[in-house]
Design a protein around this motif. Structure first.
Motif, PDB file in Angstrom:
ATOM      1  N   LYS A 273      20.018   2.192  33.096  1.00 22.81           N
ATOM      2  CA  LYS A 273      21.164   1.314  33.349  1.00 22.81           C
ATOM      3  C   LYS A 273      21.167   0.848  34.802  1.00 22.81           C
ATOM      4  CE  LYS A 273      24.048   3.664  29.915  1.00 22.81           C
ATOM      5  NZ  LYS A 273      25.286   4.480  29.706  1.00 22.81           N
ATOM      6  N   ARG A 274      20.762   1.743  35.690  1.00 28.49           N
ATOM      7  CA  ARG A 274      20.664   1.456  37.116  1.00 28.49           C
ATOM      8  C   ARG A 274      19.297   1.933  37.615  1.00 28.49           C
ATOM      9  NH1 ARG A 274      24.405   4.783  39.845  1.00 28.49           N
ATOM     10  NH2 ARG A 274      24.969   3.254  41.457  1.00 28.49           N
ATOM     11  N   PHE A 275      18.815   1.291  38.678  1.00 26.42           N
ATOM     12  CA  PHE A 275      17.481   1.587  39.193  1.00 26.42           C
ATOM     13  C   PHE A 275      17.566   1.824  40.697  1.00 26.42           C
ATOM     14  CE2 PHE A 275      17.167  -0.949  35.419  1.00 26.42           C
ATOM     15  CZ  PHE A 275      16.096  -0.418  34.714  1.00 26.42           C
ATOM     16  N   GLU A 276      17.194   3.030  41.114  1.00 29.88           N
ATOM     17  CA  GLU A 276      17.196   3.368  42.532  1.00 29.88           C
ATOM     18  C   GLU A 276      15.791   3.135  43.102  1.00 29.88           C
ATOM     19  OE1 GLU A 276      18.068   7.157  45.517  1.00 29.88           O
ATOM     20  OE2 GLU A 276      18.318   7.373  43.339  1.00 29.88           O
TER      21      GLU A 276
ATOM     22  N   ILE B 119      19.640  -1.125  42.103  1.00 29.81           N
ATOM     23  CA  ILE B 119      19.719  -2.306  41.245  1.00 29.81           C
ATOM     24  C   ILE B 119      20.597  -1.949  40.057  1.00 29.81           C
ATOM     25  CG2 ILE B 119      18.423  -3.870  39.748  1.00 29.81           C
ATOM     26  CD1 ILE B 119      16.035  -3.482  41.603  1.00 29.81           C
ATOM     27  N   GLY B 120      21.688  -2.689  39.880  1.00 30.95           N
ATOM     28  CA  GLY B 120      22.609  -2.415  38.781  1.00 30.95           C
ATOM     29  C   GLY B 120      23.403  -3.639  38.415  1.00 30.95           C
ATOM     30  N   ASN B 121      24.468  -3.442  37.643  1.00 33.96           N
ATOM     31  CA  ASN B 121      25.246  -4.580  37.155  1.00 33.96           C
ATOM     32  C   ASN B 121      26.678  -4.598  37.676  1.00 33.96           C
ATOM     33  OD1 ASN B 121      26.417  -2.544  35.669  1.00 33.96           O
ATOM     34  ND2 ASN B 121      25.429  -3.133  33.737  1.00 33.96           N
ATOM     35  N   THR B 122      26.971  -3.822  38.726  1.00 37.50           N
ATOM     36  CA  THR B 122      28.290  -3.884  39.340  1.00 37.50           C
ATOM     37  C   THR B 122      28.106  -4.182  40.834  1.00 37.50           C
ATOM     38  OG1 THR B 122      28.508  -1.582  40.095  1.00 37.50           O
ATOM     39  CG2 THR B 122      28.995  -2.037  37.769  1.00 37.50           C
TER      40      THR B 122
ATOM     41  N   LEU C 258      21.301  -3.678  46.940  1.00 38.76           N
ATOM     42  CA  LEU C 258      19.876  -3.587  47.238  1.00 38.76           C
ATOM     43  C   LEU C 258      19.620  -4.265  48.582  1.00 38.76           C
ATOM     44  CD1 LEU C 258      16.999  -2.857  46.081  1.00 38.76           C
ATOM     45  CD2 LEU C 258      16.884  -5.241  45.326  1.00 38.76           C
ATOM     46  N   ASN C 259      19.052  -3.529  49.533  1.00 37.56           N
ATOM     47  CA  ASN C 259      18.735  -4.085  50.850  1.00 37.56           C
ATOM     48  C   ASN C 259      17.373  -4.772  50.797  1.00 37.56           C
ATOM     49  OD1 ASN C 259      21.097  -3.086  52.143  1.00 37.56           O
ATOM     50  ND2 ASN C 259      20.159  -1.060  52.220  1.00 37.56           N
ATOM     51  N   VAL C 260      17.335  -5.991  51.355  1.00 42.39           N
ATOM     52  CA  VAL C 260      16.134  -6.826  51.305  1.00 42.39           C
ATOM     53  C   VAL C 260      15.762  -7.238  52.728  1.00 42.39           C
ATOM     54  CG1 VAL C 260      15.086  -8.907  50.348  1.00 42.39           C
ATOM     55  CG2 VAL C 260      16.880  -7.707  49.061  1.00 42.39           C
ATOM     56  N   ASP C 261      14.501  -7.056  53.081  1.00 45.40           N
ATOM     57  CA  ASP C 261      13.979  -7.471  54.381  1.00 45.40           C
ATOM     58  C   ASP C 261      12.851  -8.470  54.132  1.00 45.40           C
ATOM     59  OD1 ASP C 261      12.728  -7.735  56.869  1.00 45.40           O
ATOM     60  OD2 ASP C 261      13.040  -5.649  57.415  1.00 45.40           O
TER      61      ASP C 261
END
Length: 300
Positions: free
Chosen positions: A107-110, A129-132, A137-140
């Motif tokens: 359901k969620r992805f760490e 990564i999830g639906n709420t 998710l931090n992006v560089d």
């Protein structure tokens, strides 16, 4: 929608291990060129080693994974996925996939330490990564083409491109995603019309459930400070896919409008100055304004 052709599935059992080989040719809804896909897996109790290869000439490569399945004390099925180092190529650019880890309850992805690295370029991901909107998710990013991202998130109603460098936080990636971003895009283009370098800042409002954003486009090839061809400020509501941006244009190249007038006008040229508004949704964007046009040309 996708179409598949020449699909083959081979299953075998070797000393308690199940071996799978799947291959197919995949066609997109508008593509005449197929993407060759292949999945190979080695399955034993609680462990799956598998790999994915693909090739559609412009985009090809391989991903390798090792997955351990287990249950928690609460009987929740979990997976611990190790990403192995591999490479892929997109439009001639070679990228390295670094070693990383993903833990999930499906359901969620760490995500931990995920990184794609090219020639002085990178995309780095860490977080949930999830639906709420509690899942972030931090992006560089460093020198990453915006058009790649637009294709990945399947937004084609506008053609945006630039070389992006900066940081972002993505919320609710699996459902109505929103971004906090602080980035600069070099040689930004809108529907193949080059505007210049763009500074982009956005912030997610938890109270109002909206994304507040500002973009400033420095005139192409201009060295004069604050020489903006366009400044846009506005809001985006992911829940309703609703956006509304207002701004000012100063001798802005109007060729980007051509995309929306195909079938009506053969040529749209000129420089526009005045007040503009972009509104609608990501699926259907409308443009209005009160603009003075210099050197205008319209061919029917």
């Amino acid at each position: 929608k996708f179409r598949f052709r020449d699909t083959k599935i081979d299953l075998s059992n070797d000393d308690g291990a199940t071996l799978l080989h799947f291959s197919t040719k995949m066609f997109g809804s508008k593509s005449k060129k197929p993407t060759d896909l292949a999945i190979m897996a080695n399955v034993v109790p609680n462990f799956v080693d598998w790999g994915l290869t693909w090739n559609n000439r412009d985009f090809y490569g391989q991903l390798d994974f090792s997955t351990r399945l287990f249950k928690t004390e609460e009987n929740q099925l979990m997976a611990d996925i190790a990403i192995r180092p591999t490479t892929f190529t997109i439009n001639g650019d070679r990228w390295m996939v670094n070693e990383a880890n993903i833990k999930t309850d499906f359901k969620r992805f760490e995500v931990s330490d995920f990184a794609l690295e090219g020639n002085e370029q990178h995309i780095r991901l860490d977080g949930m990564i999830g639906n709420t909107f509690e899942d972030s998710l931090n992006v560089d990013l460093r020198d990453v083409r915006l058009s790649y991202i637009m294709n990945l998130v399947n937004v084609h109603q506008v053609e945006l491109d630039a070389m992006l460098t900066g940081k972002a936080t993505a919320y609710s990636v699996l459902n109505k995603m929103a971004l906090n971003i602080d980035a600069r895009g070099e040689d930004f283009s809108f529907n193949e019309s080059v505007w210049g370098d763009v500074d982009l800042v956005s912030r997610w409002s938890t109270i109002d459930k909206k994304l507040v954003a500002e973009a400033k486009a420095q005139r192409h090839l201009s060295s004069k400070p604050n020489d903006y061809v366009a400044v846009l400020r506005g809001e985006y509501y992911p829940k309703n896919d609703s956006l509304d941006f207002y701004g000012d244009a100063d001798r802005l190249n109007l060729e980007f409008i051509q995309k929306y007038l195909n079938g009506i006008m053969k040529t749209v040229k000129g420089d526009g100055s005045g007040r503009i508004r972009l509104f609608g949704s990501l699926k259907k964007i409308f443009l209005s304004g009160d603009v003075m046009v210099n050197n205008g040309l319209l061919n029917v």
